[in-house]
Design a protein around this motif. Sequence first.
Motif, short mmCIF file in Angstrom:
data_model
loop_
_atom_site.label_atom_id
_atom_site.label_comp_id
_atom_site.label_asym_id
_atom_site.label_seq_id
_atom_site.Cartn_x
_atom_site.Cartn_y
_atom_site.Cartn_z
N LEU A 73 0.82 -1.21 0.00
CA LEU A 73 0.00 0.00 0.00
C LEU A 73 0.86 1.26 0.00
O LEU A 73 0.57 2.23 -0.71
CB LEU A 73 -0.92 0.00 1.23
N SER A 74 1.93 1.25 0.79
CA SER A 74 2.77 2.45 0.88
C SER A 74 3.39 2.78 -0.48
O SER A 74 3.48 3.94 -0.87
CB SER A 74 3.85 2.29 1.95
N HIS A 75 3.78 1.73 -1.20
CA HIS A 75 4.41 1.97 -2.51
C HIS A 75 3.39 2.52 -3.50
O HIS A 75 3.65 3.52 -4.19
CB HIS A 75 5.03 0.68 -3.03
N LEU A 76 2.22 1.88 -3.59
CA LEU A 76 1.20 2.34 -4.54
C LEU A 76 0.70 3.74 -4.17
O LEU A 76 0.52 4.60 -5.06
CB LEU A 76 0.03 1.35 -4.54
N TYR A 77 0.49 3.99 -2.89
CA TYR A 77 0.01 5.29 -2.41
C TYR A 77 1.01 6.38 -2.79
O TYR A 77 0.65 7.42 -3.36
CB TYR A 77 -0.18 5.19 -0.89
N PHE A 78 2.28 6.14 -2.51
CA PHE A 78 3.32 7.14 -2.81
C PHE A 78 3.43 7.37 -4.31
O PHE A 78 3.53 8.52 -4.77
CB PHE A 78 4.66 6.68 -2.24
N GLU A 79 3.45 6.30 -5.10
CA GLU A 79 3.58 6.45 -6.55
C GLU A 79 2.38 7.18 -7.14
O GLU A 79 2.50 7.87 -8.16
CB GLU A 79 3.75 5.08 -7.22
N SER A 80 1.21 7.03 -6.54
CA SER A 80 0.03 7.73 -7.03
C SER A 80 0.08 9.22 -6.71
O SER A 80 -0.42 10.03 -7.48
CB SER A 80 -1.24 7.10 -6.41
N ALA A 81 0.70 9.58 -5.60
CA ALA A 81 0.91 11.00 -5.29
C ALA A 81 2.00 11.58 -6.18
O ALA A 81 1.91 12.73 -6.61
CB ALA A 81 1.27 11.17 -3.81
N HIS A 82 3.05 10.81 -6.44
CA HIS A 82 4.15 11.21 -7.32
C HIS A 82 4.63 12.63 -6.96
O HIS A 82 4.59 13.54 -7.79
CB HIS A 82 3.69 11.16 -8.78
N PRO A 83 5.10 12.81 -5.73
CA PRO A 83 5.27 14.17 -5.21
C PRO A 83 6.51 14.92 -5.70
O PRO A 83 6.60 16.13 -5.51
CB PRO A 83 5.36 13.95 -3.71
N PHE A 84 7.46 14.24 -6.32
CA PHE A 84 8.71 14.90 -6.70
C PHE A 84 8.80 15.06 -8.22
O PHE A 84 8.15 14.34 -8.99
CB PHE A 84 9.91 14.11 -6.19
#
Length: 373
Positions: free
Chosen positions: A197-208
Amino acid sequence: MKWNWKLPDWPDFRYDMTELAPLEQRFLLSSGEILGAVHHVSPSERDQLRIDLLSDEAMKTSAIEGEMLDRLSVQSSLRRQLGLTPDSYPAKPREQGVAEMMVDVYSTYSEPLTHETLFRWHGMLLSHDRQLETIGAYRRHADAMQIVSGRIDRPTVHFEAPPSGQIPAEMGRFMEWFNRTTPGSAGPLPALTRAGLSHLYFESAHPFEDGNGRLGRALAEKSLAQNLGQPSLIALAFTIERERRAYYDQLEQHQKTLDVTAWLVWFAEVVLTAQQVTLDRVGFFISKAHFYDQHRDKFNDRQAKAIERMFREGPDGFTGGLSAENYLSITRTSRATATRDLQDLVDKGALNRTGERRYTRYWLNVGNNRKSI
């Protein structure tokens, strides 16, 4: 297109825990096996094992993004970052940055995740890049953050992330979720479920602006380590790189929905494969130590150089075995000398030989593990 972050119940991911439960159990059992295997490595050799595993991860997490690194430079940088005796190989900026990040992930795994953590990793990873507008901070550009492929005039948009203006709030919510789901916190989650979940959540935000894939995989490593209570050293990036196309397909598919059971099952199976890769590599490292104990001071300089080169290939090794041509290329000797050297190594039990004439191949004799190295 309705991306997952545009759905009304974002980021409330849905998944079936009954499908994940047996995978979670296998993960815990395999983690115990890895811990037991590492205990068979002498304390003096564990530093080198750590260097080998971390350098593989650094190389592969970059390779997933199409970036090829200098392995010796990565290892040299890792030695410096870990406070070990440095070698003379120069540390290049790109390799130094990823090594610095890997060691920071490894050494601070137990600390809560903060914005500053991600900014620090991003700065380490991309400090060499003079083309980026923002390094060590979330993206600020007004343009849409898209993942595209194909022709410039007719691109295929695989995903579009939230606008830059939403990122501080999105990442604040992500931080709260990540820290709330650690073991011992308010809403702990099982290891594989939380990492996926942490990986998918972070990649969906794509913050950088860049580096999101490498940082997202580092977050998955941090998550697994927190659930284990120790650095994982799991060959996650190494395994994902082998499944690179499926990895991107799975991310693309599950960035359009909040029903992520299939993603979590796929990711869990990747982690379990990565654990087996780590076990194989620890076993290979132990076999290497035993090999040198058995054959210490028995090789001439040419043979020692070739043997070291064969071991450097790792468990997968030279495809199809070592040939006489390989030996000539490594040692820069004559064909007659190469023939004598190789026969001597077979006679001493250091190498096994298969095939005849131009099909003759040589394999390191490391117990029952005869790999094409």
